[in-house]
Design a protein around this motif. Structure first.
Motif, PDB file in Angstrom:
ATOM      1  N   THR A  46       0.790  -1.472  -0.072  1.00  0.00           N
ATOM      2  CA  THR A  46      -0.154   0.076   0.061  1.00  0.00           C
ATOM      3  C   THR A  46       0.996   1.302  -0.047  1.00  0.00           C
ATOM      4  O   THR A  46       0.858   2.208  -0.795  1.00  0.00           O
ATOM      5  CB  THR A  46      -0.761  -0.020   1.277  1.00  0.00           C
ATOM      6  N   ALA A  47       1.854   1.253   0.989  1.00  0.00           N
ATOM      7  CA  ALA A  47       2.761   2.403   1.052  1.00  0.00           C
ATOM      8  C   ALA A  47       3.557   2.563  -0.337  1.00  0.00           C
ATOM      9  O   ALA A  47       3.429   3.573  -0.696  1.00  0.00           O
ATOM     10  CB  ALA A  47       3.793   2.413   2.417  1.00  0.00           C
ATOM     11  N   GLY A  48       3.972   1.493  -0.885  1.00  0.00           N
ATOM     12  CA  GLY A  48       4.902   1.578  -2.081  1.00  0.00           C
ATOM     13  C   GLY A  48       3.894   2.157  -3.290  1.00  0.00           C
ATOM     14  O   GLY A  48       4.439   2.607  -4.455  1.00  0.00           O
ATOM     15  N   LEU A  49       2.488   2.031  -3.408  1.00  0.00           N
ATOM     16  CA  LEU A  49       1.923   2.358  -4.547  1.00  0.00           C
ATOM     17  C   LEU A  49       0.884   3.463  -4.235  1.00  0.00           C
ATOM     18  O   LEU A  49      -0.012   3.925  -4.851  1.00  0.00           O
ATOM     19  CB  LEU A  49       0.948   1.182  -4.744  1.00  0.00           C
ATOM     20  N   GLU A  50       1.322   4.234  -2.951  1.00  0.00           N
ATOM     21  CA  GLU A  50       0.295   5.371  -2.523  1.00  0.00           C
ATOM     22  C   GLU A  50       0.263   6.398  -3.671  1.00  0.00           C
ATOM     23  O   GLU A  50       1.195   6.733  -4.378  1.00  0.00           O
ATOM     24  CB  GLU A  50       0.644   5.957  -1.274  1.00  0.00           C
ATOM     25  N   GLY A  51      -0.790   7.178  -3.906  1.00  0.00           N
ATOM     26  CA  GLY A  51      -1.051   8.317  -4.826  1.00  0.00           C
ATOM     27  C   GLY A  51      -1.176   7.689  -6.404  1.00  0.00           C
ATOM     28  O   GLY A  51      -1.400   8.332  -7.204  1.00  0.00           O
ATOM     29  N   MET A  52      -1.253   6.407  -6.624  1.00  0.00           N
ATOM     30  CA  MET A  52      -1.520   5.904  -7.966  1.00  0.00           C
ATOM     31  C   MET A  52      -2.859   6.124  -8.366  1.00  0.00           C
ATOM     32  O   MET A  52      -3.925   5.962  -7.585  1.00  0.00           O
ATOM     33  CB  MET A  52      -1.508   4.343  -7.689  1.00  0.00           C
TER      34      MET A  52
END
Ligand code: SF4
Length: 367
Positions: free
Chosen positions: A293-299
């Motif tokens: 989730t953190a790695g893909l935030e803002g997608m």
């Protein structure tokens, strides 16, 4: 490629009339908007505009600012002019600030007739000023500031009392041939609130602003709002929403957005389909889900990423998603569109998922 299928919603949207709130619309077939309220002193123009910019970036559609003093009223023209999203002035007690907000170029004004003395006398003037300026209003009835006459009649802010207040106030504006307003009937109890909005929606075609007032700190307020809004939105009731949390307004925007996305009332973006984990899990699912989730935030593309703890439901869910992992025996099977594309050691699961997600997102048009 193929056009995306229109997502299914639970029920058709109830028909309300459409009103203009600055550059956006509320009601009718306009997308359900997310609102919040700034927490800065409105008179502090820079801080307020800074917060509005953050809220806009988080996906807020309409922002409301409090206007308790003359200094706040004086700040409204600059804020209304520079905000990227429509600004609503929130007025209690003092009708003079309603006129100031209209003159300031605010998109709309929220009035709370319950705490404006002799409100009936002011309606004609307010309606005229708003109409001349193309400004819409919200009649904001609130359990905590119910008209004293109705308090006397009902003994407490029951759904009937809230609705009677709202319908009466609406009729005052309608008598002056003013129709550009939406209504809210807020209560802190989701049960009362749901009943009030259901009742109100039977009484007219006003666009409705949903809110559970004073819903509490983030956890409780999120659940109360999601429950109440969910019950109403699932019946097609609600044209704009405001989640009230004792937490920063950007959190309110995130919760509101997620509520709409959950019901397909707003396009879904990143969605993590992760399992709750259980005694069968062969990997730390919480950690994995958090890291992904953190790695893909803002997608901004509608990517479904499945994070599954074992091979029971793992491969099935991972196949349904755009991308996923099913873990087992210290390894992760990485699925893309239903195909296992590789098997990686546990330590490489997160980075592999993020890499693949970025690649797919780019194909989907992520900037
Ligand atoms: Fe348990 Fe496996 Fe289901 Fe996760 S996917 S909840 S670990 S059975």
């Amino acid at each position: 490629g193929m056009p995306a299928p229109v997502p299914q919603t639970v029920a058709p949207r109830r028909k309300t009339r459409k009103i203009k709130v600055g550059s956006t619309w509320v009601g009718g077939d306009a997308p359900i908007s997310v609102q919040t309220m700034t927490t800065t002193k409105t008179a502090d123009i820079n801080s307020t505009l800074q917060q509005i910019a953050e809220l806009t970036a988080a996906g807020c559609d309409i922002v409301r600012v409090a206007c308790p003093t003359q200094d706040d009223a004086d700040a409204l023209p600059a804020i209304a002019a520079k905000s990227q999203i429509p600004v609503i002035a929130d007025i209690h007690f003092q009708p003079k600030y309603v006129f100031a907000a209209i003159d300031a170029g605010c998109a709309a004004v929220r009035v709370n007739p319950g705490n404006i003395k002799k409100f009936d006398d002011k309606v004609g003037e307010i309606a005229k000023a708003a109409k001349d300026a193309g400004v819409s209003l919200r009649i904001g009835v609130n359990a905590g500031s119910l008209d004293p006459r109705l308090y006397e009649k009902y003994g407490k802010p029951t759904p009937e009392a809230l609705v009677e207040s709202a319908v009466w106030e609406a009729s005052l504006f309608e008598e002056h041939d003013f129709h550009d307003f939406k209504i809210s009937v807020k209560h802190n109890d989701p049960v009362v609130m749901i009943q009030a909005y259901e009742m109100l929606s039977e009484r007219g075609d006003w666009p409705l602003h949903l809110g559970v007032t004073e819903a509490g700190p983030a956890f409780q307020g999120t659940i109360k709002s999601a429950t109440a809004f969910g019950a109403l939105l699932a019946k097609g009731i609600g044209d704009t929403i405001r989640v009230s949390l004792s937490a920063p307004p950007v959190e309110e925007v995130k919760v509101g957005t997620q509520i709409l996305q959950s019901l397909n009332l707003r396009p879904r973006k990143l969605e993590i389909v992760s399992c709750p984990s259980c005694g069968r899990a062969q990997v730390d699912v919480y950690k994995l889900a958090d890291e992904v989730t953190a790695g893909l935030e803002g997608m901004t593309v509608p990517l479904r990423v499945a994070v599954m703890g074992c091979v029971v439901n793992g491969p099935g869910e991972a196949r349904e998603a755009d991308l996923g992992v099913a873990s087992g025996n210290g390894k992760g099977q990485i699925f893309v569109k239903g195909e296992v594309i590789k098997t990686v050691p546990e330590s490489k699961i997160v980075e592999t998922l993020i890499e693949e997600a970025m690649r797919i997102a780019e194909e989907m048009g992520e900037p």
